[in-house]
Design a protein around this motif. Structure first.
Motif, PDB file in Angstrom:
ATOM      1  N   ILE A  31       0.825  -1.211   0.000  1.00 23.51           N
ATOM      2  CA  ILE A  31       0.000   0.000   0.000  1.00 23.51           C
ATOM      3  C   ILE A  31       0.859   1.261   0.000  1.00 23.51           C
ATOM      4  O   ILE A  31       0.350   2.352  -0.231  1.00 23.51           O
ATOM      5  N   TYR A  32       2.152   1.116   0.233  1.00 26.08           N
ATOM      6  CA  TYR A  32       3.028   2.277   0.371  1.00 26.08           C
ATOM      7  C   TYR A  32       3.815   2.569  -0.896  1.00 26.08           C
ATOM      8  O   TYR A  32       4.363   1.649  -1.524  1.00 26.08           O
ATOM      9  N   ALA A  33       3.873   3.852  -1.227  1.00 28.16           N
ATOM     10  CA  ALA A  33       4.904   4.295  -2.149  1.00 28.16           C
ATOM     11  C   ALA A  33       6.231   4.255  -1.392  1.00 28.16           C
ATOM     12  O   ALA A  33       6.269   4.481  -0.178  1.00 28.16           O
ATOM     13  N   MET A  34       7.302   3.957  -2.104  1.00 27.24           N
ATOM     14  CA  MET A  34       8.614   3.826  -1.480  1.00 27.24           C
ATOM     15  C   MET A  34       9.617   4.727  -2.180  1.00 27.24           C
ATOM     16  O   MET A  34       9.550   4.927  -3.400  1.00 27.24           O
ATOM     17  N   GLY A  35      10.546   5.233  -1.400  1.00 22.70           N
ATOM     18  CA  GLY A  35      11.572   6.096  -1.970  1.00 22.70           C
ATOM     19  C   GLY A  35      12.955   5.776  -1.435  1.00 22.70           C
ATOM     20  O   GLY A  35      13.094   5.178  -0.370  1.00 22.70           O
ATOM     21  N   TRP A  36      13.945   6.150  -2.222  1.00 29.54           N
ATOM     22  CA  TRP A  36      15.343   6.137  -1.785  1.00 29.54           C
ATOM     23  C   TRP A  36      15.825   7.591  -1.765  1.00 29.54           C
ATOM     24  O   TRP A  36      15.611   8.353  -2.720  1.00 29.54           O
ATOM     25  N   PHE A  37      16.493   7.922  -0.671  1.00 31.59           N
ATOM     26  CA  PHE A  37      17.115   9.223  -0.513  1.00 31.59           C
ATOM     27  C   PHE A  37      18.569   9.000  -0.113  1.00 31.59           C
ATOM     28  O   PHE A  37      18.925   7.908   0.315  1.00 31.59           O
ATOM     29  N   ARG A  38      19.385  10.036  -0.244  1.00 29.78           N
ATOM     30  CA  ARG A  38      20.783   9.913   0.180  1.00 29.78           C
ATOM     31  C   ARG A  38      21.249  11.217   0.807  1.00 29.78           C
ATOM     32  O   ARG A  38      20.732  12.289   0.485  1.00 29.78           O
ATOM     33  N   GLN A  39      22.231  11.070   1.682  1.00 29.86           N
ATOM     34  CA  GLN A  39      22.785  12.238   2.355  1.00 29.86           C
ATOM     35  C   GLN A  39      24.300  12.105   2.425  1.00 29.86           C
ATOM     36  O   GLN A  39      24.823  11.185   3.057  1.00 29.86           O
ATOM     37  N   ALA A  40      24.976  13.027   1.765  1.00 27.58           N
ATOM     38  CA  ALA A  40      26.429  13.085   1.812  1.00 27.58           C
ATOM     39  C   ALA A  40      26.846  13.979   2.979  1.00 27.58           C
ATOM     40  O   ALA A  40      26.067  14.824   3.430  1.00 27.58           O
ATOM     41  N   PRO A  41      28.071  13.821   3.467  1.00 30.94           N
ATOM     42  CA  PRO A  41      28.537  14.631   4.591  1.00 30.94           C
ATOM     43  C   PRO A  41      28.412  16.122   4.312  1.00 30.94           C
ATOM     44  O   PRO A  41      28.819  16.601   3.253  1.00 30.94           O
ATOM     45  N   GLY A  42      27.795  16.852   5.233  1.00 27.45           N
ATOM     46  CA  GLY A  42      27.653  18.290   5.107  1.00 27.45           C
ATOM     47  C   GLY A  42      26.582  18.744   4.135  1.00 27.45           C
ATOM     48  O   GLY A  42      26.477  19.938   3.850  1.00 27.45           O
ATOM     49  N   LYS A  43      25.794  17.802   3.621  1.00 25.02           N
ATOM     50  CA  LYS A  43      24.763  18.165   2.632  1.00 25.02           C
ATOM     51  C   LYS A  43      23.382  17.756   3.126  1.00 25.02           C
ATOM     52  O   LYS A  43      23.237  16.930   4.022  1.00 25.02           O
ATOM     53  N   GLU A  44      22.378  18.355   2.494  1.00 22.55           N
ATOM     54  CA  GLU A  44      21.000  17.994   2.800  1.00 22.55           C
ATOM     55  C   GLU A  44      20.694  16.592   2.258  1.00 22.55           C
ATOM     56  O   GLU A  44      21.305  16.152   1.277  1.00 22.55           O
ATOM     57  N   ARG A  45      19.731  15.932   2.887  1.00 17.44           N
ATOM     58  CA  ARG A  45      19.258  14.650   2.356  1.00 17.44           C
ATOM     59  C   ARG A  45      18.517  14.940   1.056  1.00 17.44           C
ATOM     60  O   ARG A  45      17.635  15.810   1.012  1.00 17.44           O
ATOM     61  N   GLU A  46      18.840  14.175   0.008  1.00 20.84           N
ATOM     62  CA  GLU A  46      18.247  14.445  -1.295  1.00 20.84           C
ATOM     63  C   GLU A  46      17.543  13.217  -1.858  1.00 20.84           C
ATOM     64  O   GLU A  46      17.908  12.071  -1.568  1.00 20.84           O
ATOM     65  N   PHE A  47      16.561  13.500  -2.699  1.00 22.07           N
ATOM     66  CA  PHE A  47      15.807  12.451  -3.360  1.00 22.07           C
ATOM     67  C   PHE A  47      16.668  11.744  -4.395  1.00 22.07           C
ATOM     68  O   PHE A  47      17.443  12.373  -5.111  1.00 22.07           O
ATOM     69  N   VAL A  48      16.495  10.415  -4.483  1.00 20.58           N
ATOM     70  CA  VAL A  48      17.191   9.626  -5.495  1.00 20.58           C
ATOM     71  C   VAL A  48      16.197   8.971  -6.449  1.00 20.58           C
ATOM     72  O   VAL A  48      16.289   9.137  -7.665  1.00 20.58           O
ATOM     73  N   ALA A  49      15.243   8.222  -5.896  1.00 16.97           N
ATOM     74  CA  ALA A  49      14.292   7.492  -6.726  1.00 16.97           C
ATOM     75  C   ALA A  49      13.080   7.135  -5.885  1.00 16.97           C
ATOM     76  O   ALA A  49      13.158   7.063  -4.657  1.00 16.97           O
ATOM     77  N   ALA A  50      11.952   6.901  -6.571  1.00 17.18           N
ATOM     78  CA  ALA A  50      10.729   6.503  -5.881  1.00 17.18           C
ATOM     79  C   ALA A  50       9.918   5.585  -6.776  1.00 17.18           C
ATOM     80  O   ALA A  50      10.047   5.624  -8.011  1.00 17.18           O
ATOM     81  N   ILE A  51       9.062   4.786  -6.141  1.00 18.89           N
ATOM     82  CA  ILE A  51       8.258   3.815  -6.870  1.00 18.89           C
ATOM     83  C   ILE A  51       6.892   3.714  -6.216  1.00 18.89           C
ATOM     84  O   ILE A  51       6.764   3.778  -4.991  1.00 18.89           O
ATOM     85  N   SER A  52       5.859   3.569  -7.033  1.00 17.82           N
ATOM     86  CA  SER A  52       4.503   3.455  -6.514  1.00 17.82           C
ATOM     87  C   SER A  52       4.293   2.089  -5.856  1.00 17.82           C
ATOM     88  O   SER A  52       5.115   1.171  -6.001  1.00 17.82           O
ATOM     89  N   GLY A  53       3.178   1.947  -5.174  1.00 18.89           N
ATOM     90  CA  GLY A  53       2.891   0.710  -4.463  1.00 18.89           C
ATOM     91  C   GLY A  53       2.842  -0.511  -5.365  1.00 18.89           C
ATOM     92  O   GLY A  53       3.306  -1.599  -4.997  1.00 18.89           O
TER      93      GLY A  53
END
Length: 122
Positions: A31-53
């Motif tokens: 039932i959940y959409a899912m996402g991958w995010f990443r965070q490099a040192p000293g940077k904001e967490r950023e979107f990478v990819a997402a997929i519907s349920g």
């Protein structure tokens, strides 16, 4: 409530590949959409990819298009991120997240894993 646990990170050379997994437990995974995010040192967490349920719709950030593939196996309650042609700038902690609708924004996701480190050496 959904619990998420990432695995599959590690150290790889430039041009190499890794496959990240995110195991989900708790409420019905599909039932959940899912996402991958990443965070490099000293940077904001950023979107990478997402997929519907259902897995029928996917989004990617431009910098990973053609190199990364997001997928899911609802029978196994698992989300994947296949990462090919890795670059040093892909180095970050990678997080999976679950939300009620497909989105590129962090605020749309209610549940997060602890993260897995990916390091790409030059």
């Amino acid at each position: 409530q959904v619990q998420l646990v990432e695995s599959g990170g590690g150290l790889v050379q430039t041009g190499g590949s890794l496959r990240l997994s995110c195991a989900a437990s708790g409420r019905t995974f599909s039932i959940y959409a899912m996402g991958w995010f990443r965070q490099a040192p000293g940077k904001e967490r950023e979107f990478v990819a997402a997929i519907s349920g259902s897995g029928g719709s996917t989004y990617y950030v431009d910098s990973v298009k053609g190199r990364f593939t997001i997928s899911r196996d609802n029978a196994k309650n698992t989300l994947y991120l296949q990462m090919n042609s890795l670059k040093p700038e892909d180095t970050a902690v990678y997080y999976c997240a679950a939300g009620n609708f497909l989105s590129r924004t962090k605020k749309a996701y209610d549940y997060w894993g602890q993260g897995t480190q990916v390091t790409v050496s030059s």
